[in-house]
Design a protein around this motif. Sequence first.
Motif, PDB file in Angstrom:
ATOM      1  N   GLU A  46     -10.766   8.939  -6.892  1.00  0.00           N
ATOM      2  CA  GLU A  46     -11.020   7.566  -7.022  1.00  0.00           C
ATOM      3  C   GLU A  46      -9.871   6.633  -7.005  1.00  0.00           C
ATOM      4  OE1 GLU A  46     -12.947   6.570 -10.635  1.00  0.00           O
ATOM      5  OE2 GLU A  46     -11.181   7.090 -11.810  1.00  0.00           O
ATOM      6  N   PHE A  47      -9.921   5.543  -6.452  1.00  0.00           N
ATOM      7  CA  PHE A  47      -8.933   4.580  -6.510  1.00  0.00           C
ATOM      8  C   PHE A  47      -8.329   3.932  -7.745  1.00  0.00           C
ATOM      9  CE2 PHE A  47      -6.315   0.893  -5.040  1.00  0.00           C
ATOM     10  CZ  PHE A  47      -6.656  -0.028  -5.775  1.00  0.00           C
ATOM     11  N   VAL A  48      -7.197   3.819  -7.900  1.00  0.00           N
ATOM     12  CA  VAL A  48      -6.847   3.238  -9.259  1.00  0.00           C
ATOM     13  C   VAL A  48      -6.071   1.845  -9.061  1.00  0.00           C
ATOM     14  CG1 VAL A  48      -5.407   3.595 -11.167  1.00  0.00           C
ATOM     15  CG2 VAL A  48      -6.395   5.553 -10.285  1.00  0.00           C
ATOM     16  N   ALA A  49      -4.991   1.878  -8.295  1.00  0.00           N
ATOM     17  CA  ALA A  49      -4.137   0.471  -8.275  1.00  0.00           C
ATOM     18  C   ALA A  49      -3.551   0.439  -6.739  1.00  0.00           C
ATOM     19  CB  ALA A  49      -3.443   0.329  -9.324  1.00  0.00           C
ATOM     20  N   ALA A  50      -3.202  -0.568  -6.238  1.00  0.00           N
ATOM     21  CA  ALA A  50      -2.559  -0.824  -5.008  1.00  0.00           C
ATOM     22  C   ALA A  50      -1.545  -1.901  -5.045  1.00  0.00           C
ATOM     23  CB  ALA A  50      -3.491  -1.079  -3.830  1.00  0.00           C
ATOM     24  N   ILE A  51      -0.483  -1.681  -4.334  1.00  0.00           N
ATOM     25  CA  ILE A  51       0.386  -2.822  -4.159  1.00  0.00           C
ATOM     26  C   ILE A  51       1.056  -2.992  -2.784  1.00  0.00           C
ATOM     27  CG2 ILE A  51       2.427  -1.133  -4.817  1.00  0.00           C
ATOM     28  CD1 ILE A  51       3.744  -3.215  -6.429  1.00  0.00           C
ATOM     29  N   SER A  52       1.066  -4.169  -2.301  1.00  0.00           N
ATOM     30  CA  SER A  52       1.486  -4.508  -1.108  1.00  0.00           C
ATOM     31  C   SER A  52       3.055  -4.305  -0.713  1.00  0.00           C
ATOM     32  CB  SER A  52       1.440  -5.973  -1.021  1.00  0.00           C
ATOM     33  OG  SER A  52       2.069  -6.928  -1.662  1.00  0.00           O
ATOM     34  N   TRP A  53       3.288  -4.051   0.616  1.00  0.00           N
ATOM     35  CA  TRP A  53       4.530  -3.751   0.842  1.00  0.00           C
ATOM     36  C   TRP A  53       5.685  -4.641   0.353  1.00  0.00           C
ATOM     37  CZ3 TRP A  53       7.980  -6.755   3.890  1.00  0.00           C
ATOM     38  CH2 TRP A  53       7.403  -7.866   4.343  1.00  0.00           C
ATOM     39  N   GLY A  54       5.410  -5.859   0.339  1.00  0.00           N
ATOM     40  CA  GLY A  54       6.357  -6.751  -0.166  1.00  0.00           C
ATOM     41  C   GLY A  54       6.562  -6.847  -1.590  1.00  0.00           C
ATOM     42  N   VAL A  55       5.712  -6.355  -2.549  1.00  0.00           N
ATOM     43  CA  VAL A  55       5.528  -6.670  -3.849  1.00  0.00           C
ATOM     44  C   VAL A  55       4.820  -7.921  -4.179  1.00  0.00           C
ATOM     45  CG1 VAL A  55       6.403  -6.129  -6.230  1.00  0.00           C
ATOM     46  CG2 VAL A  55       7.915  -5.132  -3.898  1.00  0.00           C
ATOM     47  N   THR A  56       4.048  -8.491  -3.181  1.00  0.00           N
ATOM     48  CA  THR A  56       3.573  -9.771  -3.497  1.00  0.00           C
ATOM     49  C   THR A  56       2.260  -9.746  -4.127  1.00  0.00           C
ATOM     50  OG1 THR A  56       2.788  -9.739  -1.160  1.00  0.00           O
ATOM     51  CG2 THR A  56       4.895 -10.939  -1.715  1.00  0.00           C
ATOM     52  N   SER A  57       1.568  -8.684  -3.948  1.00  0.00           N
ATOM     53  CA  SER A  57       0.288  -8.607  -4.479  1.00  0.00           C
ATOM     54  C   SER A  57      -0.024  -7.256  -5.252  1.00  0.00           C
ATOM     55  CB  SER A  57      -0.744  -9.120  -3.639  1.00  0.00           C
ATOM     56  OG  SER A  57      -1.168  -7.871  -2.635  1.00  0.00           O
ATOM     57  N   THR A  58      -0.888  -7.101  -6.075  1.00  0.00           N
ATOM     58  CA  THR A  58      -1.251  -5.939  -6.750  1.00  0.00           C
ATOM     59  C   THR A  58      -2.871  -6.088  -6.946  1.00  0.00           C
ATOM     60  OG1 THR A  58      -1.148  -6.888  -8.860  1.00  0.00           O
ATOM     61  CG2 THR A  58       0.742  -5.599  -7.953  1.00  0.00           C
ATOM     62  N   TYR A  59      -3.521  -4.834  -6.913  1.00  0.00           N
ATOM     63  CA  TYR A  59      -4.901  -4.866  -7.188  1.00  0.00           C
ATOM     64  C   TYR A  59      -5.179  -3.599  -7.886  1.00  0.00           C
ATOM     65  CZ  TYR A  59     -10.029  -4.751  -5.683  1.00  0.00           C
ATOM     66  OH  TYR A  59     -11.283  -4.690  -5.562  1.00  0.00           O
ATOM     67  N   TYR A  60      -6.310  -3.833  -8.657  1.00  0.00           N
ATOM     68  CA  TYR A  60      -6.748  -2.671  -9.808  1.00  0.00           C
ATOM     69  C   TYR A  60      -8.259  -2.420  -9.714  1.00  0.00           C
ATOM     70  CZ  TYR A  60      -2.096  -3.658 -11.718  1.00  0.00           C
ATOM     71  OH  TYR A  60      -0.679  -3.879 -11.831  1.00  0.00           O
ATOM     72  N   ALA A  61      -8.440  -1.193  -9.750  1.00  0.00           N
ATOM     73  CA  ALA A  61      -9.757  -0.604 -10.228  1.00  0.00           C
ATOM     74  C   ALA A  61     -10.128  -1.522 -11.622  1.00  0.00           C
ATOM     75  CB  ALA A  61     -10.030   0.766 -10.088  1.00  0.00           C
ATOM     76  N   ASP A  62     -11.600  -1.872 -11.488  1.00  0.00           N
ATOM     77  CA  ASP A  62     -12.032  -2.551 -12.737  1.00  0.00           C
ATOM     78  C   ASP A  62     -11.879  -1.521 -13.821  1.00  0.00           C
ATOM     79  OD1 ASP A  62     -15.069  -3.750 -10.890  1.00  0.00           O
ATOM     80  OD2 ASP A  62     -12.893  -4.393 -11.168  1.00  0.00           O
ATOM     81  N   ALA A  63     -11.738  -0.334 -13.831  1.00  0.00           N
ATOM     82  CA  ALA A  63     -11.913   0.596 -14.943  1.00  0.00           C
ATOM     83  C   ALA A  63     -10.627   0.586 -15.554  1.00  0.00           C
ATOM     84  CB  ALA A  63     -12.114   2.273 -14.492  1.00  0.00           C
ATOM     85  N   VAL A  64      -9.252  -0.046 -15.065  1.00  0.00           N
ATOM     86  CA  VAL A  64      -7.935   0.087 -15.382  1.00  0.00           C
ATOM     87  C   VAL A  64      -7.429  -1.204 -15.601  1.00  0.00           C
ATOM     88  CG1 VAL A  64      -7.721   2.312 -14.521  1.00  0.00           C
ATOM     89  CG2 VAL A  64      -6.794   0.683 -13.360  1.00  0.00           C
ATOM     90  N   GLY A  65      -8.020  -2.158 -14.881  1.00  0.00           N
ATOM     91  CA  GLY A  65      -7.549  -3.705 -15.178  1.00  0.00           C
ATOM     92  C   GLY A  65      -7.122  -4.127 -16.390  1.00  0.00           C
ATOM     93  N   GLY A  66      -5.997  -4.585 -16.710  1.00  0.00           N
ATOM     94  CA  GLY A  66      -5.588  -5.070 -17.828  1.00  0.00           C
ATOM     95  C   GLY A  66      -4.592  -4.053 -18.722  1.00  0.00           C
ATOM     96  N   ARG A  67      -4.817  -2.823 -18.347  1.00  0.00           N
ATOM     97  CA  ARG A  67      -4.348  -1.715 -19.147  1.00  0.00           C
ATOM     98  C   ARG A  67      -3.299  -0.947 -18.481  1.00  0.00           C
ATOM     99  NH1 ARG A  67      -6.944   2.255 -20.300  1.00  0.00           N
ATOM    100  NH2 ARG A  67      -8.751   2.030 -18.900  1.00  0.00           N
ATOM    101  N   PHE A  68      -3.494  -0.874 -16.895  1.00  0.00           N
ATOM    102  CA  PHE A  68      -2.319  -0.194 -16.107  1.00  0.00           C
ATOM    103  C   PHE A  68      -1.462  -1.381 -15.355  1.00  0.00           C
ATOM    104  CE2 PHE A  68      -4.784   3.936 -15.457  1.00  0.00           C
ATOM    105  CZ  PHE A  68      -4.955   4.279 -16.833  1.00  0.00           C
ATOM    106  N   THR A  69      -0.605  -1.068 -15.105  1.00  0.00           N
ATOM    107  CA  THR A  69       0.277  -1.978 -14.171  1.00  0.00           C
ATOM    108  C   THR A  69       1.122  -1.340 -13.067  1.00  0.00           C
ATOM    109  OG1 THR A  69       0.780  -3.592 -16.051  1.00  0.00           O
ATOM    110  CG2 THR A  69       2.245  -3.729 -14.204  1.00  0.00           C
ATOM    111  N   ILE A  70       0.817  -1.597 -11.873  1.00  0.00           N
ATOM    112  CA  ILE A  70       1.600  -0.956 -10.788  1.00  0.00           C
ATOM    113  C   ILE A  70       2.711  -1.757 -10.313  1.00  0.00           C
ATOM    114  CG2 ILE A  70      -0.024  -2.169  -9.001  1.00  0.00           C
ATOM    115  CD1 ILE A  70       0.257   0.633  -7.388  1.00  0.00           C
ATOM    116  N   SER A  71       3.920  -1.127  -9.999  1.00  0.00           N
ATOM    117  CA  SER A  71       4.830  -1.657  -9.284  1.00  0.00           C
ATOM    118  C   SER A  71       5.964  -0.822  -8.614  1.00  0.00           C
ATOM    119  CB  SER A  71       5.726  -2.148 -10.684  1.00  0.00           C
ATOM    120  OG  SER A  71       6.328  -0.969 -11.436  1.00  0.00           O
ATOM    121  N   ARG A  72       6.910  -1.514  -7.848  1.00  0.00           N
ATOM    122  CA  ARG A  72       7.622  -0.685  -6.935  1.00  0.00           C
ATOM    123  C   ARG A  72       9.001  -1.165  -6.777  1.00  0.00           C
ATOM    124  NH1 ARG A  72       4.682  -1.174  -1.264  1.00  0.00           N
ATOM    125  NH2 ARG A  72       6.836  -0.191  -0.655  1.00  0.00           N
TER     126      ARG A  72
END
Length: 129
Positions: A46-72
């Motif tokens: 299952e999908f957890v989180a994604a981040i765009s190429w330029g670090v301009t946007s992030t997106y999370y699965a509902d199950a983890v939003g608010g608790r997980f943070t994706i960065s690069r």
Amino acid sequence: QVQLVESGGGLVQAGGSLRLSCAASIRTLTTYAMGWFRQAPGKEREFVAAISWGVTSTYYADAVGGRFTISRDNAKKTMYLQMNSLKPEATAVYYCAAVRSFSGAQTVGAMPGSRYDYWGQGTQVTVSS
């Protein structure tokens, strides 16, 4: 040959935190959007989180939003997943993946896993209750 290598998994008690890393051996990471997926025993990936190429946007699965943070960090060619307030249901093998895309993170997050170009070998996260 492009390689993605995850690290940082382990055993943690419920309510604890872990930080996963995904190091890429690639000439440049800036043309790739990236994501985290997970697969629990007996369940589909299952999908957890994604981040765009330029670090301009992030997106999370509902199950983890608010608790997980994706960065690069494109200079370090590394992606991270900070996981806080972990729950036992987060127990799974976590995979990082990269897809050549300039789309925003929500679009990337909606892509099926088959669209991704490269995958890591996975790192085990176990959350005890």
